[in-house]
Design an enzyme around this catalytic site. Structure first.
Site, PDB file in Angstrom:
ATOM      1  N   PHE A  35       0.865  -1.183   0.000  1.00 56.33           N
ATOM      2  CA  PHE A  35       0.000   0.000   0.000  1.00 56.33           C
ATOM      3  C   PHE A  35       0.898   1.227   0.000  1.00 56.33           C
ATOM      4  CE2 PHE A  35      -2.320   3.194   2.582  1.00 56.33           C
ATOM      5  CZ  PHE A  35      -3.591   3.182   2.045  1.00 56.33           C
ATOM      6  N   LEU A  89       1.097   4.965   0.211  1.00 52.12           N
ATOM      7  CA  LEU A  89       0.503   6.279   0.464  1.00 52.12           C
ATOM      8  C   LEU A  89       1.608   7.273   0.848  1.00 52.12           C
ATOM      9  CD1 LEU A  89      -2.100   8.002   0.788  1.00 52.12           C
ATOM     10  CD2 LEU A  89      -2.155   7.288   3.195  1.00 52.12           C
ATOM     11  N   ASN A  96      -8.563   3.108   8.455  1.00 53.26           N
ATOM     12  CA  ASN A  96      -9.438   2.696   9.562  1.00 53.26           C
ATOM     13  C   ASN A  96      -9.342   1.187   9.791  1.00 53.26           C
ATOM     14  OD1 ASN A  96     -10.395   5.285   9.838  1.00 53.26           O
ATOM     15  ND2 ASN A  96     -12.268   4.914   8.670  1.00 53.26           N
ATOM     16  N   GLU A 113       0.770   4.053  10.389  1.00 55.47           N
ATOM     17  CA  GLU A 113      -0.700   4.102  10.413  1.00 55.47           C
ATOM     18  C   GLU A 113      -1.223   5.360  11.099  1.00 55.47           C
ATOM     19  OE1 GLU A 113      -3.008   2.781   9.049  1.00 55.47           O
ATOM     20  OE2 GLU A 113      -2.053   1.076   8.117  1.00 55.47           O
TER      21      GLU A 113
HETATM   22  P1  TGC Z   1      -9.447  15.753   5.976  1.00 54.95           P
HETATM   23  O1  TGC Z   1      -9.855  16.976   5.241  1.00 54.95           O
HETATM   24  O2  TGC Z   1      -9.584  15.693   7.462  1.00 54.95           O
HETATM   25  O3  TGC Z   1     -10.239  14.476   5.393  1.00 54.95           O
HETATM   26  C1  TGC Z   1     -10.439  14.312   4.009  1.00 54.95           C
HETATM   27  C2  TGC Z   1     -11.776  13.545   3.883  1.00 54.95           C
HETATM   28  O4  TGC Z   1     -11.638  12.275   4.502  1.00 54.95           O
HETATM   29  C3  TGC Z   1     -12.547  12.157   5.610  1.00 54.95           C
HETATM   30  N1  TGC Z   1     -11.816  11.436   6.664  1.00 54.95           N
HETATM   31  C4  TGC Z   1     -12.022  10.140   6.908  1.00 54.95           C
HETATM   32  N2  TGC Z   1     -12.889   9.273   6.380  1.00 54.95           N
HETATM   33  C5  TGC Z   1     -12.854   8.015   6.849  1.00 54.95           C
HETATM   34  N3  TGC Z   1     -11.978   7.622   7.810  1.00 54.95           N
HETATM   35  C6  TGC Z   1     -11.090   8.466   8.357  1.00 54.95           C
HETATM   36  N4  TGC Z   1     -10.231   8.031   9.279  1.00 54.95           N
HETATM   37  C7  TGC Z   1     -11.095   9.793   7.908  1.00 54.95           C
HETATM   38  N5  TGC Z   1     -10.358  10.895   8.222  1.00 54.95           N
HETATM   39  C8  TGC Z   1     -10.827  11.894   7.446  1.00 54.95           C
HETATM   40  C9  TGC Z   1     -12.930  13.559   5.971  1.00 54.95           C
HETATM   41  O5  TGC Z   1     -14.190  13.596   6.590  1.00 54.95           O
HETATM   42  C10 TGC Z   1     -12.937  14.232   4.611  1.00 54.95           C
HETATM   43  O6  TGC Z   1     -14.113  13.831   3.953  1.00 54.95           O
HETATM   44  P2  TGC Z   1     -14.855  14.779   2.892  1.00 54.95           P
HETATM   45  O7  TGC Z   1     -16.100  14.059   2.558  1.00 54.95           O
HETATM   46  O8  TGC Z   1     -15.088  16.064   3.636  1.00 54.95           O
HETATM   47  O9  TGC Z   1     -13.913  14.926   1.751  1.00 54.95           O
HETATM   48  O10 TGC Z   1      -7.997  15.393   5.491  1.00 54.95           O
HETATM   49  P3  TGC Z   1      -6.600  16.009   5.901  1.00 54.95           P
HETATM   50  O11 TGC Z   1      -5.790  16.111   4.655  1.00 54.95           O
HETATM   51  O12 TGC Z   1      -6.792  17.250   6.717  1.00 54.95           O
HETATM   52  O13 TGC Z   1      -5.937  14.852   6.797  1.00 54.95           O
HETATM   53  C11 TGC Z   1      -6.426  14.441   7.994  1.00 54.95           C
HETATM   54  C12 TGC Z   1      -5.410  13.503   8.710  1.00 54.95           C
HETATM   55  C13 TGC Z   1      -4.182  14.250   9.169  1.00 54.95           C
HETATM   56  C14 TGC Z   1      -6.159  12.958   9.921  1.00 54.95           C
HETATM   57  C15 TGC Z   1      -5.015  12.373   7.768  1.00 54.95           C
HETATM   58  O14 TGC Z   1      -4.285  12.831   6.721  1.00 54.95           O
HETATM   59  C16 TGC Z   1      -4.227  11.271   8.468  1.00 54.95           C
HETATM   60  O15 TGC Z   1      -4.819  10.357   9.027  1.00 54.95           O
HETATM   61  N6  TGC Z   1      -2.848  11.314   8.407  1.00 54.95           N
HETATM   62  C17 TGC Z   1      -2.041  10.212   8.877  1.00 54.95           C
HETATM   63  C18 TGC Z   1      -1.483   9.469   7.684  1.00 54.95           C
HETATM   64  C19 TGC Z   1      -1.368   8.013   7.940  1.00 54.95           C
HETATM   65  O16 TGC Z   1      -1.959   7.457   8.871  1.00 54.95           O
HETATM   66  N7  TGC Z   1      -0.640   7.301   7.079  1.00 54.95           N
HETATM   67  C20 TGC Z   1      -0.565   5.885   7.148  1.00 54.95           C
HETATM   68  C21 TGC Z   1       0.071   5.305   5.903  1.00 54.95           C
HETATM   69  S1  TGC Z   1      -0.155   3.572   5.739  1.00 54.95           S
HETATM   70  C22 TGC Z   1       0.830   2.904   6.910  1.00 54.95           C
HETATM   71  O17 TGC Z   1       1.423   3.490   7.720  1.00 54.95           O
HETATM   72  C23 TGC Z   1       0.865   1.436   6.870  1.00 54.95           C
HETATM   73  S2  TGC Z   1       1.777   0.685   8.132  1.00 54.95           S
HETATM   74  C24 TGC Z   1       1.311  -0.843   7.753  1.00 54.95           C
HETATM   75  C25 TGC Z   1       1.840  -1.946   8.558  1.00 54.95           C
HETATM   76  O18 TGC Z   1       2.995  -2.366   8.330  1.00 54.95           O
HETATM   77  O19 TGC Z   1       1.048  -2.494   9.401  1.00 54.95           O
HETATM   78  P1  FAD Z   2       6.257  13.128   9.744  1.00 57.67           P
HETATM   79  O1  FAD Z   2       4.914  13.319   9.154  1.00 57.67           O
HETATM   80  O2  FAD Z   2       7.411  13.799   9.099  1.00 57.67           O
HETATM   81  O3  FAD Z   2       6.204  13.524  11.280  1.00 57.67           O
HETATM   82  C1  FAD Z   2       7.390  13.798  12.048  1.00 57.67           C
HETATM   83  C2  FAD Z   2       6.967  14.093  13.487  1.00 57.67           C
HETATM   84  O4  FAD Z   2       6.096  15.243  13.505  1.00 57.67           O
HETATM   85  C3  FAD Z   2       6.181  12.966  14.131  1.00 57.67           C
HETATM   86  O5  FAD Z   2       6.538  12.844  15.479  1.00 57.67           O
HETATM   87  C4  FAD Z   2       4.738  13.422  14.008  1.00 57.67           C
HETATM   88  O6  FAD Z   2       3.896  12.873  15.024  1.00 57.67           O
HETATM   89  C5  FAD Z   2       4.885  14.928  14.170  1.00 57.67           C
HETATM   90  N1  FAD Z   2       3.786  15.662  13.537  1.00 57.67           N
HETATM   91  C6  FAD Z   2       3.391  15.579  12.245  1.00 57.67           C
HETATM   92  N2  FAD Z   2       2.338  16.383  12.021  1.00 57.67           N
HETATM   93  C7  FAD Z   2       2.058  16.998  13.213  1.00 57.67           C
HETATM   94  C8  FAD Z   2       1.088  17.935  13.637  1.00 57.67           C
HETATM   95  N3  FAD Z   2       0.164  18.411  12.785  1.00 57.67           N
HETATM   96  N4  FAD Z   2       1.096  18.337  14.922  1.00 57.67           N
HETATM   97  C9  FAD Z   2       2.001  17.837  15.795  1.00 57.67           C
HETATM   98  N5  FAD Z   2       2.964  16.962  15.444  1.00 57.67           N
HETATM   99  C10 FAD Z   2       2.983  16.534  14.180  1.00 57.67           C
HETATM  100  N6  FAD Z   2       3.291   4.090   4.829  1.00 57.67           N
HETATM  101  C11 FAD Z   2       2.544   3.599   3.803  1.00 57.67           C
HETATM  102  O7  FAD Z   2       1.929   4.341   3.036  1.00 57.67           O
HETATM  103  N7  FAD Z   2       2.473   2.235   3.586  1.00 57.67           N
HETATM  104  C12 FAD Z   2       3.130   1.353   4.376  1.00 57.67           C
HETATM  105  O8  FAD Z   2       3.028   0.128   4.159  1.00 57.67           O
HETATM  106  C13 FAD Z   2       3.925   1.854   5.462  1.00 57.67           C
HETATM  107  N8  FAD Z   2       4.652   0.990   6.234  1.00 57.67           N
HETATM  108  C14 FAD Z   2       5.517   1.506   7.170  1.00 57.67           C
HETATM  109  C15 FAD Z   2       6.372   0.624   7.845  1.00 57.67           C
HETATM  110  C16 FAD Z   2       7.290   1.138   8.771  1.00 57.67           C
HETATM  111  C17 FAD Z   2       8.232   0.205   9.454  1.00 57.67           C
HETATM  112  C18 FAD Z   2       7.301   2.520   9.059  1.00 57.67           C
HETATM  113  C19 FAD Z   2       8.245   3.065  10.083  1.00 57.67           C
HETATM  114  C20 FAD Z   2       6.468   3.388   8.383  1.00 57.67           C
HETATM  115  C21 FAD Z   2       5.579   2.899   7.425  1.00 57.67           C
HETATM  116  N9  FAD Z   2       4.763   3.751   6.670  1.00 57.67           N
HETATM  117  C22 FAD Z   2       3.985   3.264   5.648  1.00 57.67           C
HETATM  118  C23 FAD Z   2       4.890   5.202   6.821  1.00 57.67           C
HETATM  119  C24 FAD Z   2       4.141   5.758   8.011  1.00 57.67           C
HETATM  120  O9  FAD Z   2       2.759   5.754   7.800  1.00 57.67           O
HETATM  121  C25 FAD Z   2       4.658   7.182   8.268  1.00 57.67           C
HETATM  122  O10 FAD Z   2       5.979   7.041   8.749  1.00 57.67           O
HETATM  123  C26 FAD Z   2       3.812   7.945   9.252  1.00 57.67           C
HETATM  124  O11 FAD Z   2       2.543   8.230   8.710  1.00 57.67           O
HETATM  125  C27 FAD Z   2       4.476   9.265   9.708  1.00 57.67           C
HETATM  126  O12 FAD Z   2       4.990   9.978   8.636  1.00 57.67           O
HETATM  127  P2  FAD Z   2       6.519  10.516   8.664  1.00 57.67           P
HETATM  128  O13 FAD Z   2       7.387   9.380   9.043  1.00 57.67           O
HETATM  129  O14 FAD Z   2       6.753  11.200   7.371  1.00 57.67           O
HETATM  130  O15 FAD Z   2       6.550  11.560   9.862  1.00 57.67           O
END
Ligand code: TGC
Ligand code: FAD
Length: 390
Positions: A134, A136, A246, A369
């Protein structure tokens, strides 16, 4: 002979599970005890993913286990969560593999894919014959995926994708990427990119001290032309990607408990057997306080995860509740790993014990996540009405 495992259950959560949920959990617990724990230390040390376990996990029905049809097991959310708990009791890397395959690749194909895409990919992914990842996160867009630079431009029968993704679990072993890119009209949409597409390449991140038994890669898309039919037609914006998160965050809320249980169990057993000043470590008040902290927090986490699962099955779980589950239970796991390592003394830094491995792994889980901070802000917005992200 398998070592009997008596899970911590101070609030009789066991009684709240159905026979099927217990059966699923005990089956995965047996698999992890017999097949994962004996080999995981070496994989962590060598920095290798135990790929030979993929067909075994597939045979057990662990891949996309909460999805219906297409060869998936169709389990409820609690049974799914218990699978994540037991896998992460083994190692966060193994749970990551299953999370990504199921919640982040199979789920978007299931939720947003065409019939042709579902039929083509899902049965083989459930069988472990096709591995997904995935994409992103980007090198310059992690917490704020809306700032992504990856672009998908429509050219005749193709979309041409340009950009890079970073920190992608399963990246270099994936047969297919669910890649998120911004289109000409400004919307963010999901695409299926197959590994042999010209212009696509994957390279592993080196030097990780965490999740060493998991593959984490950088992906590059250079003029990568995919057929227009590879667009996931139901994706309508960043919201579609967040819906996938989610699913994965929910699984991590349970996974954190598995990691915490592993280190709690280890620390308790060690404290009962290790004699210092003529008495077991477990008999000292200072050490009991640590064990009680761990047991209390795990118990609260179990109740939280179970309620979250029941709400999810009723279709009522909100994103903020899921964030609360992920945030709390990963924090619990992080605190427990640190305390367990402390109770073990010097041996706590050796990898023949689990605490150090879990302590290192959980740093990734705390960050991916959506970091702990981002989950805090999601919950903060839900309770105050004020988004405080920027
Ligand atoms: P924002 O304007 O708040 O939202 C855009 C639209 O999305 C809706 N929405 C959601 N809908 C469903 N579930 C959620 N959790 C939702 N959060 C927001 C929202 O209502 C809006 O809808 P609409 O209809 O108005 O368009 O968007 P934003 O750009 O301000 O971002 C919000 C924020 C910061 C919470 C979001 O960008 C975020 O969650 N950032 C964190 C990124 C993240 O979690 N990345 C993970 C990458 S994948 C990964 O890490 C895999 S690890 C895998 C593993 O090894 O297990
Ligand atoms: P940044 O966004 O640069 O954040 C740096 C610091 O600033 C953090 O401490 C953060 O909490 C803080 N910060 C950021 N924004 C704010 C704010 N608004 N207010 C206060 N503090 C803030 N991603 C995928 O898409 N797919 C995957 O499969 C995936 N797998 C992963 C596997 C591993 C082992 C790891 C380590 C990461 C993986 N990720 C994946 C990426 C992961 O989702 C991101 O690392 C994570 O979302 C944080 O982004 P970043 O590392 O760029 O930190």
């Amino acid at each position: 002979m398998r070592r009997p495992f008596h899970p911590l259950d101070l609030f009789a959560v066991e009684e709240l599970l159905s026979d099927e949920e217990r059966l699923v959990r005990d089956t995965v617990r047996g698999f992890v005890t017999d097949r994962v724990l004996p080999i995981i230390e070496k994989h962590f040390r060598d920095g290798t993913f135990p790929r030979h376990l993929v067909p075994e996990m597939a045979r057990l029905g662990l891949l996309g286990s909460n999805l219906h049809g297409y060869g998936c097991a169709g389990l409820n959310s609690v049974a799914y969560g218990l699978i994540m708990q037991e896998l992460e009791r083994g190692d966060s890397g193994l749970r990551s593999f299953v999370s990504v395959q199921g919640a982040l690749c199979m789920y978007p194909i299931h939720a947003f894919g065409s019939d042709e895409q579902k039929t083509r990919w899902l049965p083989r992914m459930a069988a472990g014959e096709v591995i997904g990842c995935f994409g992103l996160t980007e090198p310059d867009a992690g917490s704020d995926p809306a700032s992504m630079k990856t672009r998908a431009v429509r050219r005749g029968p193709h979309y041409v994708i340009d950009g890079a993704k970073a920190w992608i679990t399963n990246g270099s072993i994936a047969d297919v990427v669910v890649a998120w890119a911004r289109c000409d009209d400004g919307s963010i949409r999901g695409f299926l990119v197959e590994r042999d597409t010209p212009g696509f390449s994957a390279r592993d991140h080196e030097g990780k001290f965490s999740l060493r038994a998991s593959v984490t890669s950088e992906l590059v898309f250079q003029e990568c032309a995919v057929p227009a039919s590879n667009l996931l037609p139901g994706t309508t914006g960043l919201k579609s990607a967040l819906l996938c998160l989610n699913q994965a965050r929910y699984g991590i809320a349970w996974g954190g408990l598995g990691s915490a249980l592993a280190v709690y169990d280890e620390a308790l057993a060690y404290a009962k057997n290790r004699i210092v000043f003529g008495k077991p470590v477990a008999s000292f008040q200072l050490q009991q306080e640590k064990l009680v902290f761990m047991a209390s927090e795990i118990t609260k986490g179990q109740l939280l995860a179970l309620r979250l699962g029941r709400l999810k099955d009723e279709g009522k779980a909100t994103p903020a509740q899921i964030s609360l589950g992920k945030r709390n239970n990963v924090w619990v796991a992080r605190e427990c790993a640190r305390l367990a390592r402390e109770i073990l003394g010097a041996v706590g830094i050796a990898d023949e014990f689990q605490a150090g491995r879990h302590m290192a792994n959980i740093e990734s889980v705390y960050t991916y996540e959506g970091t702990h901070d981002i989950q805090t802000l999601i919950i903060g917005e839900a309770i105050t009405g004020y988004p405080a992200f920027s």
